[in-house]
Design an enzyme around this catalytic site. Structure first.
Site, PDB file in Angstrom:
ATOM      1  N   ASP A  33       0.821  -1.218   0.000  1.00  0.00           N
ATOM      2  CA  ASP A  33       0.000   0.000   0.000  1.00  0.00           C
ATOM      3  C   ASP A  33       0.847   1.257   0.000  1.00  0.00           C
ATOM      4  OD1 ASP A  33      -2.423  -1.209   0.092  1.00  0.00           O
ATOM      5  OD2 ASP A  33      -2.704  -1.006   2.247  1.00  0.00           O
ATOM      6  N   LYS A  55      -2.616   4.436  -3.782  1.00  0.00           N
ATOM      7  CA  LYS A  55      -3.063   5.558  -4.606  1.00  0.00           C
ATOM      8  C   LYS A  55      -1.852   6.394  -4.981  1.00  0.00           C
ATOM      9  CE  LYS A  55      -7.018   8.589  -3.940  1.00  0.00           C
ATOM     10  NZ  LYS A  55      -7.829   9.177  -2.873  1.00  0.00           N
ATOM     11  N   MET A 167      -7.579   9.457   9.713  1.00  0.00           N
ATOM     12  CA  MET A 167      -8.299   9.782   8.476  1.00  0.00           C
ATOM     13  C   MET A 167      -9.280  10.939   8.710  1.00  0.00           C
ATOM     14  SD  MET A 167      -9.141   5.964   7.110  1.00  0.00           S
ATOM     15  CE  MET A 167      -9.869   5.441   8.635  1.00  0.00           C
TER      16      MET A 167
HETATM   17  C1  SAM Z   1      -6.341   3.918   6.165  1.00  0.00           C
HETATM   18  S1  SAM Z   1      -5.700   4.433   7.717  1.00  0.00           S
HETATM   19  C2  SAM Z   1      -4.547   3.146   8.006  1.00  0.00           C
HETATM   20  C3  SAM Z   1      -4.046   3.130   9.418  1.00  0.00           C
HETATM   21  C4  SAM Z   1      -2.978   2.080   9.648  1.00  0.00           C
HETATM   22  N1  SAM Z   1      -3.485   0.745   9.456  1.00  0.00           N
HETATM   23  C5  SAM Z   1      -2.372   2.195  11.039  1.00  0.00           C
HETATM   24  O1  SAM Z   1      -2.535   1.288  11.864  1.00  0.00           O
HETATM   25  O2  SAM Z   1      -1.679   3.195  11.279  1.00  0.00           O
HETATM   26  C6  SAM Z   1      -4.689   5.790   7.222  1.00  0.00           C
HETATM   27  C7  SAM Z   1      -4.620   6.883   8.287  1.00  0.00           C
HETATM   28  O3  SAM Z   1      -3.651   6.559   9.262  1.00  0.00           O
HETATM   29  C8  SAM Z   1      -3.033   7.733   9.741  1.00  0.00           C
HETATM   30  N2  SAM Z   1      -1.586   7.631   9.489  1.00  0.00           N
HETATM   31  C9  SAM Z   1      -0.939   6.611   8.902  1.00  0.00           C
HETATM   32  N3  SAM Z   1       0.390   6.803   8.917  1.00  0.00           N
HETATM   33  C10 SAM Z   1       0.585   7.979   9.551  1.00  0.00           C
HETATM   34  C11 SAM Z   1       1.735   8.730   9.909  1.00  0.00           C
HETATM   35  N4  SAM Z   1       2.964   8.301   9.622  1.00  0.00           N
HETATM   36  N5  SAM Z   1       1.565   9.894  10.577  1.00  0.00           N
HETATM   37  C12 SAM Z   1       0.339  10.340  10.890  1.00  0.00           C
HETATM   38  N6  SAM Z   1      -0.790   9.682  10.580  1.00  0.00           N
HETATM   39  C13 SAM Z   1      -0.663   8.513   9.927  1.00  0.00           C
HETATM   40  C14 SAM Z   1      -3.662   8.901   9.012  1.00  0.00           C
HETATM   41  O4  SAM Z   1      -4.723   9.398   9.815  1.00  0.00           O
HETATM   42  C15 SAM Z   1      -4.181   8.239   7.763  1.00  0.00           C
HETATM   43  O5  SAM Z   1      -5.266   8.960   7.219  1.00  0.00           O
END
Ligand code: SAM
Length: 243
Positions: A33, A55, A167
């Site tokens: 991803d 994406k 998100m």
């Molecule tokens: C589809 S969700 C997936 C979350 C992922 N499975 C997790 O456990 O972190 C994606 C969201 O995770 C958050 N996110 C993921 N990586 C991040 C990062 N390095 N810093 C801040 N927010 C992050 C954001 O809110 C983003 O919109």
């Protein structure tokens, strides 16, 4: 044939587990991803087949049904298929849906947990999500509930001391307005942008004004009094940095 779902962690490629690295070394195929750091792919054998399903600007975004089909098709052809996902596969990662699809196709699977951004991003910045006498609970919630869902499950009346919203930047204004029906606008809030990555950044505010800030994604929103504790830690570290 076996499919291994792996949590890649929040961004820093060193935040992957040893178990995940061992599994990657045996990969025939890796389906990965956008939020899975590509440096992690270096653990895989040279001849591994890489399939990107995230994406990218100007490209067609693969729907979950297409991704499920790619996983199933590859699992039928190869012994070790890795499905690499950002953070933890089961925290807003649709890992459960992918597993149910594998079960429908009678394909075996394993799941290797990852450090979720929900906790990994705050912790890596030294922000404690619980703190004795300040916060005894936290809630992790989506800020972007499926708009097609008829019965909404997110009502923003959560009673946990610390709220962690993933998100949620696109809807930050409407979400914080809803949360202010239950919490004081002065409640401390902060946004963590690109947690654990070189461009990591934290933006402080409160529930009433955090939506007015300029925010870059990926980001999480943290709300609660633990941010007052964090401000002390942040100031200490920044004094250290400027010495
Ligand atoms: C589809 S969700 C997936 C979350 C992922 N499975 C997790 O456990 O972190 C994606 C969201 O995770 C958050 N996110 C993921 N990586 C991040 C990062 N390095 N810093 C801040 N927010 C992050 C954001 O809110 C983003 O919109």
């Amino acid at each position: 044939m076996v499919v291994t779902l792996i949590g890649a962690g929040p961004g820093d490629p060193d935040l992957i587990t040893l178990k995940a690295v061992k599994a990657l070394k045996k990969a025939d195929v890796i389906i990965y991803d956008r939020l899975a750091n590509e440096q992690i792919l270096e653990h895989a054998p040279e001849n591994v087949k890489l399939i990107y399903v995230g994406k990218k600007a100007g490209e067609h975004y693969k729907k979950q049904a297409e991704i499920n089909q790619i996983i199933v098709d590859n699992a039928k052809k190869y012994d070790n298929v890795i499905r690499l996902k950002g953070g933890d596969p089961f925290v807003f990662g649709r890992g459960g849906e992918e597993i149910l699809e594998l079960i429908n196709n009678n394909i075996d699977f394993n799941v290797i947990p990852g450090v979720t951004s929900a906790i990994g991003a705050p912790t890596s910045l030294n922000l404690p999500v619980t703190h004795r006498a300040v916060a005894t609970s936290f809630t992790v919630v989506t800020g972007h509930e499926d708009p097609t869902k008829i019965d909404k499950q997110v009502h923003w009346d959560y009673t946990a001391d610390t709220l962690i919203i993933l998100m949620g930047i696109g809807n930050i204004k409407s979400n914080t307005e809803e949360i202010m029906k239950y919490r004081d606008p002065d409640t401390p809030a902060c946004v963590i942008e690109s947690g654990t990555l070189p461009e990591e950044n934290v933006i402080f505010g409160n529930l009433g004004n955090i939506a007015e800030k300029e925010i870059h994604t990926p980001a999480i929103l943290v709300i609660g009094d633990v941010i007052n504790v964090y401000k002390k830690i942040y100031n200490f570290k920044n004094q250290k940095l400027s010495e």
